[in-house]
Design a protein around this motif. Structure first.
Motif, PDB file in Angstrom:
ATOM      1  N   VAL A   1       0.853  -1.196   0.000  1.00 51.47           N
ATOM      2  CA  VAL A   1       0.000   0.000   0.000  1.00 51.47           C
ATOM      3  C   VAL A   1       0.887   1.243   0.000  1.00 51.47           C
ATOM      4  O   VAL A   1       1.894   1.293   0.715  1.00 51.47           O
ATOM      5  N   ALA A   2       0.511   2.225  -0.804  1.00 52.18           N
ATOM      6  CA  ALA A   2       1.239   3.497  -0.833  1.00 52.18           C
ATOM      7  C   ALA A   2       0.245   4.623  -1.055  1.00 52.18           C
ATOM      8  O   ALA A   2      -0.794   4.433  -1.707  1.00 52.18           O
ATOM      9  N   THR A   3       0.547   5.791  -0.507  1.00 55.81           N
ATOM     10  CA  THR A   3      -0.269   6.959  -0.818  1.00 55.81           C
ATOM     11  C   THR A   3       0.240   7.574  -2.118  1.00 55.81           C
ATOM     12  O   THR A   3       1.437   7.735  -2.315  1.00 55.81           O
ATOM     13  N   ILE A   4      -0.711   7.893  -2.986  1.00 59.75           N
ATOM     14  CA  ILE A   4      -0.413   8.487  -4.287  1.00 59.75           C
ATOM     15  C   ILE A   4      -1.301   9.715  -4.445  1.00 59.75           C
ATOM     16  O   ILE A   4      -2.522   9.629  -4.273  1.00 59.75           O
ATOM     17  N   GLU A   5      -0.713  10.861  -4.738  1.00 54.83           N
ATOM     18  CA  GLU A   5      -1.517  12.056  -4.957  1.00 54.83           C
ATOM     19  C   GLU A   5      -2.409  11.871  -6.186  1.00 54.83           C
ATOM     20  O   GLU A   5      -2.043  11.160  -7.126  1.00 54.83           O
ATOM     21  N   TYR A   6      -3.568  12.532  -6.168  1.00 54.61           N
ATOM     22  CA  TYR A   6      -4.501  12.397  -7.282  1.00 54.61           C
ATOM     23  C   TYR A   6      -3.827  12.691  -8.623  1.00 54.61           C
ATOM     24  O   TYR A   6      -4.094  12.023  -9.623  1.00 54.61           O
ATOM     25  N   SER A   7      -2.979  13.705  -8.635  1.00 53.77           N
ATOM     26  CA  SER A   7      -2.342  14.101  -9.890  1.00 53.77           C
ATOM     27  C   SER A   7      -1.422  13.027 -10.451  1.00 53.77           C
ATOM     28  O   SER A   7      -1.105  13.032 -11.649  1.00 53.77           O
ATOM     29  N   MET A   8      -0.981  12.095  -9.602  1.00 51.22           N
ATOM     30  CA  MET A   8      -0.046  11.064 -10.046  1.00 51.22           C
ATOM     31  C   MET A   8      -0.703   9.707 -10.282  1.00 51.22           C
ATOM     32  O   MET A   8      -0.053   8.786 -10.785  1.00 51.22           O
ATOM     33  N   VAL A   9      -1.981   9.558  -9.932  1.00 46.67           N
ATOM     34  CA  VAL A   9      -2.631   8.254 -10.103  1.00 46.67           C
ATOM     35  C   VAL A   9      -2.638   7.800 -11.562  1.00 46.67           C
ATOM     36  O   VAL A   9      -2.245   6.661 -11.861  1.00 46.67           O
ATOM     37  N   PRO A  10      -3.057   8.648 -12.539  1.00 43.50           N
ATOM     38  CA  PRO A  10      -3.016   8.184 -13.933  1.00 43.50           C
ATOM     39  C   PRO A  10      -1.607   7.844 -14.412  1.00 43.50           C
ATOM     40  O   PRO A  10      -1.426   6.927 -15.221  1.00 43.50           O
ATOM     41  N   GLU A  11      -0.617   8.588 -13.938  1.00 45.62           N
ATOM     42  CA  GLU A  11       0.753   8.321 -14.349  1.00 45.62           C
ATOM     43  C   GLU A  11       1.206   6.946 -13.876  1.00 45.62           C
ATOM     44  O   GLU A  11       1.786   6.164 -14.631  1.00 45.62           O
ATOM     45  N   PHE A  12       0.922   6.621 -12.622  1.00 41.60           N
ATOM     46  CA  PHE A  12       1.293   5.308 -12.098  1.00 41.60           C
ATOM     47  C   PHE A  12       0.468   4.207 -12.757  1.00 41.60           C
ATOM     48  O   PHE A  12       0.996   3.133 -13.085  1.00 41.60           O
ATOM     49  N   ALA A  13      -0.820   4.450 -12.958  1.00 40.41           N
ATOM     50  CA  ALA A  13      -1.665   3.431 -13.583  1.00 40.41           C
ATOM     51  C   ALA A  13      -1.244   3.164 -15.015  1.00 40.41           C
ATOM     52  O   ALA A  13      -1.170   2.008 -15.456  1.00 40.41           O
ATOM     53  N   SER A  14      -0.925   4.222 -15.760  1.00 42.68           N
ATOM     54  CA  SER A  14      -0.581   4.062 -17.176  1.00 42.68           C
ATOM     55  C   SER A  14       0.742   3.342 -17.375  1.00 42.68           C
ATOM     56  O   SER A  14       0.998   2.787 -18.444  1.00 42.68           O
ATOM     57  N   GLN A  15       1.576   3.325 -16.346  1.00 41.69           N
ATOM     58  CA  GLN A  15       2.851   2.619 -16.439  1.00 41.69           C
ATOM     59  C   GLN A  15       2.755   1.191 -15.899  1.00 41.69           C
ATOM     60  O   GLN A  15       3.757   0.481 -15.833  1.00 41.69           O
ATOM     61  N   GLY A  16       1.537   0.788 -15.515  1.00 40.31           N
ATOM     62  CA  GLY A  16       1.362  -0.559 -14.995  1.00 40.31           C
ATOM     63  C   GLY A  16       1.868  -0.739 -13.590  1.00 40.31           C
ATOM     64  O   GLY A  16       2.201  -1.850 -13.176  1.00 40.31           O
ATOM     65  N   TYR A  17       1.900   0.346 -12.820  1.00 37.56           N
ATOM     66  CA  TYR A  17       2.461   0.290 -11.472  1.00 37.56           C
ATOM     67  C   TYR A  17       1.406   0.042 -10.376  1.00 37.56           C
ATOM     68  O   TYR A  17       1.774  -0.108  -9.215  1.00 37.56           O
ATOM     69  N   LEU A  18       0.135   0.046 -10.736  1.00 35.84           N
ATOM     70  CA  LEU A  18      -0.920  -0.101  -9.737  1.00 35.84           C
ATOM     71  C   LEU A  18      -1.788  -1.311 -10.031  1.00 35.84           C
ATOM     72  O   LEU A  18      -2.038  -1.650 -11.193  1.00 35.84           O
ATOM     73  N   GLU A  19      -2.273  -1.930  -8.971  1.00 34.31           N
ATOM     74  CA  GLU A  19      -3.267  -2.982  -9.115  1.00 34.31           C
ATOM     75  C   GLU A  19      -4.632  -2.358  -9.418  1.00 34.31           C
ATOM     76  O   GLU A  19      -4.960  -1.281  -8.920  1.00 34.31           O
ATOM     77  N   ASP A  20      -5.405  -3.040 -10.216  1.00 33.01           N
ATOM     78  CA  ASP A  20      -6.783  -2.646 -10.497  1.00 33.01           C
ATOM     79  C   ASP A  20      -7.631  -2.985  -9.268  1.00 33.01           C
ATOM     80  O   ASP A  20      -7.740  -4.150  -8.873  1.00 33.01           O
ATOM     81  N   LEU A  21      -8.226  -1.963  -8.644  1.00 34.80           N
ATOM     82  CA  LEU A  21      -9.003  -2.148  -7.418  1.00 34.80           C
ATOM     83  C   LEU A  21     -10.505  -2.191  -7.670  1.00 34.80           C
ATOM     84  O   LEU A  21     -11.293  -2.105  -6.728  1.00 34.80           O
ATOM     85  N   THR A  22     -10.911  -2.342  -8.906  1.00 35.94           N
ATOM     86  CA  THR A  22     -12.334  -2.302  -9.221  1.00 35.94           C
ATOM     87  C   THR A  22     -13.112  -3.342  -8.425  1.00 35.94           C
ATOM     88  O   THR A  22     -14.165  -3.034  -7.843  1.00 35.94           O
ATOM     89  N   ALA A  23     -12.612  -4.563  -8.384  1.00 32.19           N
ATOM     90  CA  ALA A  23     -13.338  -5.639  -7.706  1.00 32.19           C
ATOM     91  C   ALA A  23     -13.341  -5.478  -6.195  1.00 32.19           C
ATOM     92  O   ALA A  23     -14.350  -5.760  -5.526  1.00 32.19           O
ATOM     93  N   THR A  24     -12.234  -5.007  -5.626  1.00 29.11           N
ATOM     94  CA  THR A  24     -12.123  -4.938  -4.165  1.00 29.11           C
ATOM     95  C   THR A  24     -12.582  -3.613  -3.577  1.00 29.11           C
ATOM     96  O   THR A  24     -13.056  -3.571  -2.440  1.00 29.11           O
ATOM     97  N   SER A  25     -12.449  -2.515  -4.352  1.00 27.78           N
ATOM     98  CA  SER A  25     -12.723  -1.190  -3.779  1.00 27.78           C
ATOM     99  C   SER A  25     -13.643  -0.318  -4.626  1.00 27.78           C
ATOM    100  O   SER A  25     -13.983   0.789  -4.203  1.00 27.78           O
ATOM    101  N   GLY A  26     -14.036  -0.783  -5.789  1.00 23.44           N
ATOM    102  CA  GLY A  26     -14.872   0.041  -6.664  1.00 23.44           C
ATOM    103  C   GLY A  26     -16.189   0.441  -6.019  1.00 23.44           C
ATOM    104  O   GLY A  26     -16.604   1.604  -6.076  1.00 23.44           O
ATOM    105  N   GLU A  27     -16.847  -0.506  -5.373  1.00 21.84           N
ATOM    106  CA  GLU A  27     -18.121  -0.213  -4.720  1.00 21.84           C
ATOM    107  C   GLU A  27     -17.925   0.725  -3.539  1.00 21.84           C
ATOM    108  O   GLU A  27     -18.753   1.607  -3.281  1.00 21.84           O
TER     109      GLU A  27
END
Length: 435
Positions: A97-123
């Motif tokens: 787990v790491a804190t990521i500023e909103y401005s950096m979330v797309p950057e980390f996601a687009s580089q494949g650095y984040l897990e997809d949380l849709t199933a666990t945290s989307g709701e």
């Protein structure tokens, strides 16, 4: 996930649209759910952050949870912290787990650095957080992190000095300029405030004006940094600087801090989190500051100025357990109580979750603002956040290039440079760029 497979995933991800670019690896703890491991021992999560009070929150979680334990590590904020996180991911030694500023979330996601949380945290995100904040962690049809705070812009002003100079709190930017002219005329050493050449502030003000610096069109990134709303904002502030109606002190510099403390800067463009620093840095000005909605262009509106979220980094073997910790630390009032109790200086962060915000508001000493309810005012501003804003996948490059160009050649040129940099950086990473 091993290092080699992570790198291969990143290479594939870079060639496809946002909707697909981080879909290759699902959560990896299907055999290790949020409960204990098969050997009966608790799941141990690693947690990296730079935020104040986080260690105490992690300790409180450990005291109340037997199946999950959190190992906390303090890391630097800003670019150094993000480099540490990304390098650890590449080396296969990332935190869960790491804190990521909103401005950096797309950057980390687009580089494949984040897990997809849709199933666990989307709701959780859909049900527990305001719509304007949800947009910052959900894009490409997926949830990439969970919000922590909400940061709509607000306006801090010296009540005593506004009275001295005969100005009222400006509701619009036209009124702000008129007040600036009156203050300078009354005291040549004083200014209404300071406008640093700061990309996050320029972004927040452009957001408020209706700009959308990045959009996703048909699975492709479309940067529109140099659009009409942003140009309007740049022209306004360049005019304020040209006419010497505001200081140009760098954000957080000794010059800026001194001008606020000695009263030569009589107001501040900030967010809820600004108040804690003001109280710590300027205790002798207790009772002299007021807070109001940020001036607007004719209709109440706000952009977000800062803000953080919680993400699970790629390769975590305990994604479900990590999601359970994230749920607790972003929505359970006990987490906020623990965080606040450990702080030496007062916190004024506005949690995005209403139950957490209520705890923070109850703990906040309103006497600094002469009894004014900071949390009610800032909380009310959440509804004025202009919808539709998305941070792009190359924020680090845009941030640096705008700031550098604007400082040398003005805000308008900074927008031009940032637009060019965004397009070039998106293409250089192999991401899909809209025409």
């Amino acid at each position: 996930m091993k290092v080699q497979s992570l790198r291969a995933h990143g290479a594939v991800a870079a060639a496809v649209s946002l909707a697909l670019l981080t879909s290759a690896c699902a959560g990896s703890d299907s055999a290790t759910s949020s409960a204990a491991k098969d050997d009966g021992q608790p799941v141990t999560l690693t947690y990296w952050t730079w935020t104040s009070g986080a260690e105490a929150a992690a300790a409180a979680f450990n005291k109340t949870h037997t199946d999950i334990q959190v190992r906390f590590s303090q890391i630097p904020g800003g670019a150094d912290g993000y480099s540490k996180i990304s390098n650890a991911i590449k080396a296969g030694d990332a935190p869960d787990v790491a804190t990521i500023e909103y401005s950096m979330v797309p950057e980390f996601a687009s580089q494949g650095y984040l897990e997809d949380l849709t199933a666990t945290s989307g709701e959780l995100v859909r049900k527990s957080f305001p719509a304007g904040v949800q947009d910052l962690v959900t894009f490409g049809g997926k949830t990439w992190s969970v919000p922590f705070d909400a940061t709509p812009q607000v306006y801090f002003y010296r009540k005593d000095l506004f009275e001295k100079y005969g100005v009222t709190v400006p509701k619009t930017w036209d009124e702000y300029r008129a007040a600036a002219e009156r203050i300078k005329a009354a005291d040549p050493k004083a200014r209404i405030g300071s406008f640093p050449t700061d990309t996050p502030l320029e972004a927040a003000l452009s957001w408020q004006a209706g700009s959308k610096w990045f959009q996703i069109k048909d699975g492709a990134w479309k940067p529109e940094i140099n659009d009409a709303p942003s140009q309007k904002v740049a022209a306004f502030w360049q005019g304020m600087l040209k006419d010497d109606l505001v200081f140009n002190h760098g954000a957080g510099t000794p010059e800026e801090n001194k001008s606020k403390a000695d009263g030569t800067s009589v107001s501040i463009l900030g967010a809820s989190w600004s108040a804690g620093g003001m109280i710590a840095a300027m205790p002798d000005l207790k009772g002299k500051w007021g807070v109001a909605p940020v001036p607007n262009w004719g209709t109440p509106a706000s952009g977000m100025y800062g803000g953080t979220s919680f993400a699970v980094t790629k390769g975590s073997k305990h994604t479900k357990a990590a999601a359970e910790f994230i749920k607790w630390v972003t929505t359970d009032p006990a987490a906020m109580e623990a965080r606040i109790s450990a702080l030496k200086n007062p916190s004024s962060a506005l949690p995005a979750n209403p139950a957490m915000a209520a705890v923070a508001a109850k703990a906040f000493d309103t006497s600094y603002f002469d009894g004014q309810d900071l949390y009610k005012l800032t909380g009310d501003q959440i509804s004025t956040i202009v919808p539709g804003w998305t941070w792009g996948p190359v924020w680090g490059k845009v941030n640096a290039d705008f700031k550098d160009e604007a400082a040398k050649n003005g805000l308008a040129n900074g927008l031009v440079k940032a637009q060019e940099s965004a397009r070039a950086a998106i293409e250089s990473r192999g991401l899909k760029l809209a025409k």
